[in-house]
Scaffold this active site. Structure first.
Site, short mmCIF file in Angstrom:
data_model
loop_
_atom_site.label_atom_id
_atom_site.label_comp_id
_atom_site.label_asym_id
_atom_site.label_seq_id
_atom_site.Cartn_x
_atom_site.Cartn_y
_atom_site.Cartn_z
N ASN A 12 6.44 16.91 12.05
CA ASN A 12 6.62 17.13 10.55
C ASN A 12 7.66 16.17 9.85
O ASN A 12 8.76 16.60 10.26
CB ASN A 12 6.67 18.39 10.08
N TRP A 13 7.32 15.06 9.48
CA TRP A 13 8.61 13.94 9.17
C TRP A 13 9.22 14.49 8.09
O TRP A 13 10.17 14.04 7.35
CB TRP A 13 7.79 12.72 9.11
N LYS A 14 8.46 15.36 6.92
CA LYS A 14 9.00 15.84 5.89
C LYS A 14 9.22 14.65 4.73
O LYS A 14 8.50 13.62 4.87
CB LYS A 14 10.29 16.81 6.22
N HIS A 99 4.62 26.26 4.30
CA HIS A 99 5.96 25.74 4.87
C HIS A 99 7.24 26.59 4.40
O HIS A 99 7.23 26.57 3.17
CB HIS A 99 6.17 24.36 5.12
N GLU A 101 9.99 25.45 3.43
CA GLU A 101 10.61 24.49 2.43
C GLU A 101 9.69 24.70 1.18
O GLU A 101 10.28 24.74 -0.16
CB GLU A 101 10.77 23.31 2.74
N GLU A 171 7.59 30.06 12.28
CA GLU A 171 9.04 29.22 12.09
C GLU A 171 9.94 30.22 11.43
O GLU A 171 10.02 30.29 10.16
CB GLU A 171 8.55 27.97 11.15
N GLY A 177 15.90 23.28 10.94
CA GLY A 177 17.05 22.28 10.40
C GLY A 177 18.33 22.77 10.57
O GLY A 177 19.30 22.20 10.24
N SER A 217 14.19 23.69 14.86
CA SER A 217 15.09 23.19 15.84
C SER A 217 14.68 22.99 17.34
O SER A 217 15.28 22.98 18.29
CB SER A 217 16.53 23.93 15.81
N GLY A 238 10.45 19.20 13.22
CA GLY A 238 10.76 18.54 12.01
C GLY A 238 11.84 17.56 12.64
O GLY A 238 11.22 16.20 13.04
N GLY A 239 13.20 17.50 12.58
CA GLY A 239 14.00 16.57 12.71
C GLY A 239 13.78 15.60 13.87
O GLY A 239 13.89 14.59 13.77
P1 PGA Z 1 13.21 21.37 12.31
O1 PGA Z 1 11.95 21.69 11.36
O2 PGA Z 1 12.64 21.04 13.76
O3 PGA Z 1 13.87 20.42 11.85
O4 PGA Z 1 14.00 22.85 12.46
C1 PGA Z 1 10.82 22.40 11.73
C2 PGA Z 1 9.79 22.48 10.46
O5 PGA Z 1 10.43 22.57 9.37
O6 PGA Z 1 8.53 22.44 10.68
#
Ligand code: PGA
Length: 255
Positions: A12-14, A99, A101, A171, A177, A217, A238-239
């Site tokens: 997930n590149w956000k 998600h 966020e 998650e 993050g 993470s 994500g990251g």
């Molecule tokens: P992260 O994000 O790997 O940066 O913790 C995971 C996600 O939000 O799907």
């Protein structure tokens, strides 16, 4: 990880990687990651980079694409939104829904998540339904109850045939993050609970087969340990999905 299941790894590149950066990423990622029929790899680029990503992976049918967010209506005057149908028309196969966020920063409710899930399924997209507790909820001993409520809000509207097309991602919000990953044991506890809920509702055939991904993470050095935990069928990253070589390692990890 259950031995017969195909690991499912999603990036997930956000809000990162415009079209040029997306092309550059895939130039490096596809060199570092050899196609492997025994796993599912899905990227969620920002909508504006979807076409660039699609062009870049055109020769690699093992790499699939999804959209990070959808509106529940099919079309209409909703400036800035994209519908599940528009995502599907563009060539997406998956959509993230619920998600943390979206829930925390954009006020999305369990009901919104349920509507989005239904919209994705109706349009032919596989929804990846994200659930997870906050740090306060975990410390109060409510992680399982929170996840159960988030799941119930969506699963209540689904029959087994429809639920067969669902993917779930656990998650924990405190791990997203933050660099603070759930231990394989923490992940396993909730994954086992989610599996029991799915089987209870939809039976062993459907509920036992739904992929349950862990997210929060995930990095090259913890991917294999998490994949080895019971009922962890894959990873939502994500990251670490922004680093082509590092993410290639995550995609090749075995539990
Ligand atoms: P992260 O994000 O790997 O940066 O913790 C995971 C996600 O939000 O799907």
């Amino acid at each position: 990880m259950t031995p017969f299941k195909k690991p499912f790894i999603a990036g997930n590149w956000k809000m990162h990687n415009g079209p040029l950066a997306a092309r550059d990423f895939f130039g490096r990622f596809l060199t570092a990651y050899a196609a492997s029929p025994d796993r599912t790899i899905v990227f969620f680029p920002p909508a504006i980079s979807f076409g660039a990503a699609q062009g870049a992976v055109a020769g690699r049918p093992d790499v699939e694409l999804g959209v990070q967010n959808i509106h529940w209506e099919e079309k209409g005057a909703f400036t800035g939104e994209i519908s599940a149908k528009l995502g599907h028309d563009a060539g997406a196969a998956f959509a993230l829904v619920g998600h943390s966020e979206r829930r925390a920063l954009f006020g999305e409710t369990n009901e919104d998540t349920a509507r989005k899930t239904r919209a994705a399924l109706a349009a032919g997209l596989t929804p990846i339904l994200c659930v997870g507790e906050s740090l306060e909820e975990r410390e109060a001993g409510n992680a399982g109850a929170v996840v159960e409520t988030q799941l119930a809000a969506v699963l209540d509207g689904l029959d087994a045939d429809t639920a067969a097309k669902l993917v779930v991602a656990y998650e924990p919000v405190w791990a997203i993050g933050t660099g603070r990953t759930a231990s394989p044991a923490d992940a396993e506890e909730l994954h086992v609970r989610i599996r029991a809920i799915l089987i209870d509702r939809f039976g062993a055939d459907v509920g036992g087969a739904t992929p349950i991904l862990y997210g929060g993470s995930v990095k090259p050095d913890n991917a294999a340990g998490l994949l080895a935990a019971r009922e962890v069928d894959g990873l939502l990253v994500g990251g670490a999905s922004l680093d082509p070589e590092g993410f290639a390692q995550v995609c090749a990890a075995t539990g």
